[in-house]
Write a protein that holds these residues in place. Sequence first.
Motif, PDB file in Angstrom:
ATOM      1  N   ASP A   1      23.452 -67.513 -10.452  1.00  0.00           N
ATOM      2  CA  ASP A   1      22.306 -67.652 -11.352  1.00  0.00           C
ATOM      3  C   ASP A   1      21.050 -67.051 -10.751  1.00  0.00           C
ATOM      4  N   LEU A   2      20.025 -66.908 -11.574  1.00  0.00           N
ATOM      5  CA  LEU A   2      18.792 -66.244 -11.172  1.00  0.00           C
ATOM      6  C   LEU A   2      18.106 -66.945  -9.998  1.00  0.00           C
ATOM      7  N   GLN A   3      17.943 -68.262 -10.076  1.00  0.00           N
ATOM      8  CA  GLN A   3      17.222 -68.972  -9.025  1.00  0.00           C
ATOM      9  C   GLN A   3      17.975 -68.944  -7.708  1.00  0.00           C
ATOM     10  N   SER A   4      19.290 -69.102  -7.754  1.00  0.00           N
ATOM     11  CA  SER A   4      20.083 -69.051  -6.517  1.00  0.00           C
ATOM     12  C   SER A   4      19.999 -67.662  -5.889  1.00  0.00           C
ATOM     13  N   ALA A   5      20.078 -66.620  -6.729  1.00  0.00           N
ATOM     14  CA  ALA A   5      19.994 -65.255  -6.218  1.00  0.00           C
ATOM     15  C   ALA A   5      18.644 -65.008  -5.553  1.00  0.00           C
ATOM     16  N   ILE A   6      17.575 -65.463  -6.180  1.00  0.00           N
ATOM     17  CA  ILE A   6      16.239 -65.269  -5.613  1.00  0.00           C
ATOM     18  C   ILE A   6      16.100 -66.009  -4.295  1.00  0.00           C
ATOM     19  N   GLU A   7      16.600 -67.245  -4.240  1.00  0.00           N
ATOM     20  CA  GLU A   7      16.518 -68.009  -2.993  1.00  0.00           C
ATOM     21  C   GLU A   7      17.288 -67.309  -1.876  1.00  0.00           C
ATOM     22  N   LEU A   8      18.441 -66.709  -2.204  1.00  0.00           N
ATOM     23  CA  LEU A   8      19.237 -66.010  -1.197  1.00  0.00           C
ATOM     24  C   LEU A   8      18.565 -64.722  -0.740  1.00  0.00           C
ATOM     25  N   PHE A   9      17.953 -64.022  -1.685  1.00  0.00           N
ATOM     26  CA  PHE A   9      17.361 -62.726  -1.368  1.00  0.00           C
ATOM     27  C   PHE A   9      16.015 -62.848  -0.656  1.00  0.00           C
ATOM     28  N   THR A  10      15.321 -63.980  -0.803  1.00  0.00           N
ATOM     29  CA  THR A  10      13.983 -64.105  -0.219  1.00  0.00           C
ATOM     30  C   THR A  10      13.989 -63.985   1.304  1.00  0.00           C
ATOM     31  N   PRO A  11      14.886 -64.673   2.043  1.00  0.00           N
ATOM     32  CA  PRO A  11      14.908 -64.474   3.507  1.00  0.00           C
ATOM     33  C   PRO A  11      15.235 -63.034   3.896  1.00  0.00           C
ATOM     34  N   LEU A  12      16.117 -62.386   3.123  1.00  0.00           N
ATOM     35  CA  LEU A  12      16.445 -60.987   3.398  1.00  0.00           C
ATOM     36  C   LEU A  12      15.214 -60.110   3.189  1.00  0.00           C
ATOM     37  N   TYR A  13      14.483 -60.396   2.142  1.00  0.00           N
ATOM     38  CA  TYR A  13      13.233 -59.693   1.848  1.00  0.00           C
ATOM     39  C   TYR A  13      12.269 -59.838   3.027  1.00  0.00           C
ATOM     40  N   GLN A  14      12.168 -61.059   3.535  1.00  0.00           N
ATOM     41  CA  GLN A  14      11.272 -61.314   4.669  1.00  0.00           C
ATOM     42  C   GLN A  14      11.721 -60.575   5.921  1.00  0.00           C
ATOM     43  N   LEU A  15      13.044 -60.584   6.181  1.00  0.00           N
ATOM     44  CA  LEU A  15      13.587 -59.981   7.393  1.00  0.00           C
ATOM     45  C   LEU A  15      13.358 -58.478   7.447  1.00  0.00           C
ATOM     46  N   MET A  16      13.525 -57.797   6.321  1.00  0.00           N
ATOM     47  CA  MET A  16      13.561 -56.346   6.313  1.00  0.00           C
ATOM     48  C   MET A  16      12.251 -55.695   5.915  1.00  0.00           C
ATOM     49  N   LEU A  17      11.202 -56.495   5.725  1.00  0.00           N
ATOM     50  CA  LEU A  17       9.872 -55.951   5.471  1.00  0.00           C
ATOM     51  C   LEU A  17       8.927 -56.409   6.582  1.00  0.00           C
ATOM     52  N   THR A  18       7.792 -55.765   6.690  1.00  0.00           N
ATOM     53  CA  THR A  18       6.784 -56.227   7.643  1.00  0.00           C
ATOM     54  C   THR A  18       6.221 -57.560   7.160  1.00  0.00           C
ATOM     55  N   ASP A  19       5.616 -58.304   8.085  1.00  0.00           N
ATOM     56  CA  ASP A  19       4.982 -59.565   7.692  1.00  0.00           C
ATOM     57  C   ASP A  19       3.938 -59.334   6.610  1.00  0.00           C
ATOM     58  N   ASN A  20       3.189 -58.238   6.735  1.00  0.00           N
ATOM     59  CA  ASN A  20       2.149 -57.932   5.760  1.00  0.00           C
ATOM     60  C   ASN A  20       2.736 -57.687   4.374  1.00  0.00           C
ATOM     61  N   ASP A  21       3.851 -56.928   4.312  1.00  0.00           N
ATOM     62  CA  ASP A  21       4.493 -56.642   3.020  1.00  0.00           C
ATOM     63  C   ASP A  21       5.055 -57.916   2.397  1.00  0.00           C
ATOM     64  N   PHE A  22       5.676 -58.764   3.233  1.00  0.00           N
ATOM     65  CA  PHE A  22       6.256 -60.004   2.699  1.00  0.00           C
ATOM     66  C   PHE A  22       5.163 -60.962   2.227  1.00  0.00           C
ATOM     67  N   TRP A  23       4.091 -61.090   3.014  1.00  0.00           N
ATOM     68  CA  TRP A  23       2.989 -61.971   2.619  1.00  0.00           C
ATOM     69  C   TRP A  23       2.368 -61.485   1.318  1.00  0.00           C
ATOM     70  N   ARG A  24       2.176 -60.162   1.206  1.00  0.00           N
ATOM     71  CA  ARG A  24       1.593 -59.609  -0.018  1.00  0.00           C
ATOM     72  C   ARG A  24       2.506 -59.865  -1.216  1.00  0.00           C
ATOM     73  N   ALA A  25       3.813 -59.694  -1.040  1.00  0.00           N
ATOM     74  CA  ALA A  25       4.752 -59.927  -2.128  1.00  0.00           C
ATOM     75  C   ALA A  25       4.708 -61.382  -2.584  1.00  0.00           C
ATOM     76  N   ALA A  26       4.705 -62.299  -1.615  1.00  0.00           N
ATOM     77  CA  ALA A  26       4.681 -63.726  -1.967  1.00  0.00           C
ATOM     78  C   ALA A  26       3.392 -64.097  -2.678  1.00  0.00           C
ATOM     79  N   ASN A  27       2.282 -63.542  -2.229  1.00  0.00           N
ATOM     80  CA  ASN A  27       1.000 -63.925  -2.811  1.00  0.00           C
ATOM     81  C   ASN A  27       0.630 -63.124  -4.044  1.00  0.00           C
ATOM     82  N   SER A  28       1.417 -62.103  -4.376  1.00  0.00           N
ATOM     83  CA  SER A  28       1.206 -61.428  -5.656  1.00  0.00           C
ATOM     84  C   SER A  28       1.478 -62.396  -6.806  1.00  0.00           C
TER      85      SER A  28
END
Length: 298
Positions: free
Chosen positions: A198-225
């Motif tokens: 489902d959508l929420q499970s997929a997002i929860e799984l992908f979020t740590p991957l998103y954090q790992l493979m982007l810079t802290d600045n990119d991840f912080w900006r994405a979260a706060n968008s």
Amino acid sequence: MNQEPEFLARAHDPADPNPWLALYLDRSTPLPDKVKKAWLTDSSSRSRQYLLPFLRPLARAFIILIQVVKTFLPRRWSHSRLLHRILAWGLERFVSPEANWLILRHFHLGAQILAFIAANSPVPVTTSPLEPRKIEDLKDDLFVKHDLNLFNFVIRLNQALRDAGMDMHAPARVDYSMIRDPGLRLEDLPHKPLNFLDLQSAIELFTPLYQLMLTDNDFWRAANSLQLDETIGIYAAKLLGAPQHLILVNNNHPLVPMSTLRAGYRLVLHGLSTEMLHSLLMELKAAQEGGTPPAPIA
């Protein structure tokens, strides 16, 4: 693909009412039946019911762990292109067709909403629309570009307003020409035995991957968008001369950044807010073309 979800296939039992049926039939907020059906089919899935409660705390624990690990990595360590290839691979093979459909729709609706604000603002402002037609298109860094587009749009718009000494206000006639159905078909999305997530499970799984493979600045900006939901809602309300439409906003105040641990949940709210605002604009466009006032929102 055409099989009705359980909450529509089963007859209503007054002694045991189905909560998903109640949400589907409710019309207090603007959402097309096909979108609401896909959203609730995804939300009522077994994946969300049984997997999400276990995945969410694990994903948040990984976010904390990755934050610790990244203190020892180079500051600009980033693999955005690989990230997007992994995301597209996961969406293609494991995520439900309803969730994939909603994800692809989100890019189109977001682009149209920004184009609506740009076209009706008192100052000229450019947009950079992202309109993927298939999951493969997401490989072109579209998730990161989506976040960049939003912040760049807010900056360009407000710089132009400040330079002109103007503020957002309702135009004499609102232009809805860019608001339309994206034309994406649910049946075109992968529907294999493993496409169950489902959508929420997929997002929860992908979020740590998103954090790992982007810079802290990119991840912080994405979260706060996600905090800009209220900002976009205010722009639309001012252009429509209808501040009551801020009922569609649910990510709280943009000046109070929230913990990235809740980024997955807030991203789902962001998607729903976008769907509802776009639906409202579709209704207002139809009313303008028909010469009749739109139905009030309860």
